[in-house]
Design a protein around this motif. Structure first.
Motif, PDB file in Angstrom:
ATOM      1  N   GLU A  93      -3.693   6.167  14.424  1.00 34.49           N
ATOM      2  CA  GLU A  93      -3.247   7.267  13.573  1.00 34.49           C
ATOM      3  C   GLU A  93      -2.025   6.854  12.746  1.00 34.49           C
ATOM      4  N   ALA A  94      -1.089   6.141  13.361  1.00 33.27           N
ATOM      5  CA  ALA A  94       0.116   5.691  12.657  1.00 33.27           C
ATOM      6  C   ALA A  94      -0.239   4.657  11.585  1.00 33.27           C
ATOM      7  N   ARG A  95      -1.116   3.716  11.902  1.00 32.02           N
ATOM      8  CA  ARG A  95      -1.536   2.710  10.917  1.00 32.02           C
ATOM      9  C   ARG A  95      -2.221   3.376   9.718  1.00 32.02           C
ATOM     10  N   GLN A  96      -3.076   4.348  10.005  1.00 27.51           N
ATOM     11  CA  GLN A  96      -3.753   5.065   8.928  1.00 27.51           C
ATOM     12  C   GLN A  96      -2.735   5.788   8.055  1.00 27.51           C
ATOM     13  N   ALA A  97      -1.742   6.425   8.666  1.00 30.35           N
ATOM     14  CA  ALA A  97      -0.713   7.142   7.907  1.00 30.35           C
ATOM     15  C   ALA A  97       0.066   6.182   7.008  1.00 30.35           C
ATOM     16  N   VAL A  98       0.483   5.044   7.552  1.00 34.90           N
ATOM     17  CA  VAL A  98       1.215   4.060   6.745  1.00 34.90           C
ATOM     18  C   VAL A  98       0.347   3.607   5.574  1.00 34.90           C
ATOM     19  N   GLY A  99      -0.918   3.324   5.841  1.00 35.00           N
ATOM     20  CA  GLY A  99      -1.830   2.905   4.775  1.00 35.00           C
ATOM     21  C   GLY A  99      -1.986   3.949   3.686  1.00 35.00           C
ATOM     22  N   GLU A 100      -2.156   5.195   4.084  1.00 33.12           N
ATOM     23  CA  GLU A 100      -2.313   6.278   3.107  1.00 33.12           C
ATOM     24  C   GLU A 100      -1.036   6.515   2.309  1.00 33.12           C
ATOM     25  N   LEU A 101       0.119   6.308   2.938  1.00 32.97           N
ATOM     26  CA  LEU A 101       1.395   6.565   2.278  1.00 32.97           C
ATOM     27  C   LEU A 101       1.838   5.419   1.366  1.00 32.97           C
ATOM     28  N   GLN A 102       1.190   4.263   1.467  1.00 34.59           N
ATOM     29  CA  GLN A 102       1.563   3.111   0.639  1.00 34.59           C
ATOM     30  C   GLN A 102       1.591   3.467  -0.849  1.00 34.59           C
ATOM     31  N   SER A 103       0.693   4.333  -1.298  1.00 23.15           N
ATOM     32  CA  SER A 103       0.637   4.685  -2.726  1.00 23.15           C
ATOM     33  C   SER A 103       1.896   5.394  -3.219  1.00 23.15           C
ATOM     34  N   GLU A 104       2.747   5.860  -2.308  1.00 22.87           N
ATOM     35  CA  GLU A 104       3.990   6.540  -2.703  1.00 22.87           C
ATOM     36  C   GLU A 104       5.148   5.561  -2.911  1.00 22.87           C
ATOM     37  N   PHE A 105       4.886   4.257  -2.730  1.00 26.21           N
ATOM     38  CA  PHE A 105       5.933   3.237  -2.846  1.00 26.21           C
ATOM     39  C   PHE A 105       5.500   2.151  -3.824  1.00 26.21           C
ATOM     40  N   LEU A 106       6.448   1.621  -4.585  1.00 32.59           N
ATOM     41  CA  LEU A 106       6.148   0.580  -5.564  1.00 32.59           C
ATOM     42  C   LEU A 106       5.936  -0.780  -4.906  1.00 32.59           C
ATOM     43  N   GLU A 107       6.657  -1.053  -3.835  1.00 32.53           N
ATOM     44  CA  GLU A 107       6.577  -2.331  -3.113  1.00 32.53           C
ATOM     45  C   GLU A 107       5.776  -2.142  -1.836  1.00 32.53           C
ATOM     46  N   PRO A 108       5.261  -3.229  -1.252  1.00 27.51           N
ATOM     47  CA  PRO A 108       4.525  -3.111   0.014  1.00 27.51           C
ATOM     48  C   PRO A 108       5.423  -2.610   1.153  1.00 27.51           C
ATOM     49  N   ILE A 109       4.908  -1.702   1.938  1.00 26.78           N
ATOM     50  CA  ILE A 109       5.619  -1.207   3.124  1.00 26.78           C
ATOM     51  C   ILE A 109       5.620  -2.325   4.161  1.00 26.78           C
ATOM     52  N   ILE A 110       6.787  -2.616   4.729  1.00 23.40           N
ATOM     53  CA  ILE A 110       6.893  -3.658   5.759  1.00 23.40           C
ATOM     54  C   ILE A 110       6.908  -3.068   7.168  1.00 23.40           C
ATOM     55  N   THR A 111       6.933  -1.757   7.278  1.00 24.55           N
ATOM     56  CA  THR A 111       6.998  -1.082   8.578  1.00 24.55           C
ATOM     57  C   THR A 111       5.794  -1.471   9.423  1.00 24.55           C
ATOM     58  N   LYS A 112       6.083  -1.917  10.639  1.00 20.54           N
ATOM     59  CA  LYS A 112       5.027  -2.325  11.567  1.00 20.54           C
ATOM     60  C   LYS A 112       4.732  -1.199  12.551  1.00 20.54           C
ATOM     61  N   VAL A 113       3.494  -1.090  12.962  1.00 20.35           N
ATOM     62  CA  VAL A 113       3.119  -0.193  14.050  1.00 20.35           C
ATOM     63  C   VAL A 113       3.028  -1.081  15.288  1.00 20.35           C
TER      64      VAL A 113
END
Length: 170
Positions: A93-113
């Motif tokens: 669920e957390a990985r899916q959320a991070v993936g879906e939220l990536q579009s709200e950021f210009l750079e790649p999200i580095i946050t790890k699950v």
């Protein structure tokens, strides 16, 4: 009740952010380690929450928008950008959320699950640091801007108990 861990910036900041949300019933502030390559503890919090009031995706969104989730910097070992999960379902669920939220950021999200490993609670003196010491320079200069971002992006998720305390931050 469920719980999940978050790390990414100073645990005083992270604690204040999550203590300000409705549906969050407790926040434990200290150091979390995960299993495997991230076994060295870093500053983080454990968030206890009521899924009927706030879901994991919203908590992950709050976390990503209130710390530098796209920045590699020299303090990353102390401030690991992570979501610490307690089971496989929560990890997915957390990985899916991070993936879906990536579009709200210009750079790649580095946050790890990461899989939660262990936790060490901070000293009593430092617990609930922001709400005990809102006038301190650290709180004014470092925590307040993050709380302002929280209020700006997630106004409907602010706890009624905290609204009066945060009213001057708009």
């Amino acid at each position: 009740m469920q719980k999940v861990g978050f790390g990414g910036s100073c645990h005083w900041c992270t604690e204040a952010i999550f203590r300000s949300l409705k549906g969050v019933t407790a926040v434990e502030q200290g150091w979390i380690s995960s299993h495997g390559e991230h076994s060295v503890p870093s500053e983080a919090v454990i968030v206890h929450f009521d899924r009927a009031v706030i879901d994991l995706k919203t908590l992950v969104a709050v976390h990503l928008h209130t710390h530098s989730c796209t920045a590699q910097h020299s303090m990353r070992s102390k401030y690991r950008s992570a979501v610490y999960t307690y089971n496989d379902h929560q990890s997915g669920e957390a990985r899916q959320a991070v993936g879906e939220l990536q579009s709200e950021f210009l750079e790649p999200i580095i946050t790890k699950v990461l899989s939660f490993g262990s936790f060490k609670l901070n000293e009593e003196t430092y617990l609930d640091y922001y709400y005990k010491n809102p006038e301190k320079p650290f709180c004014q200069n470092i925590v307040n801007p993050k709380l302002q971002e929280l209020i700006r992006r997630f106004p409907h998720n602010i706890s009624p108990e905290r609204e009066a305390q945060l009213a001057g931050l708009h």
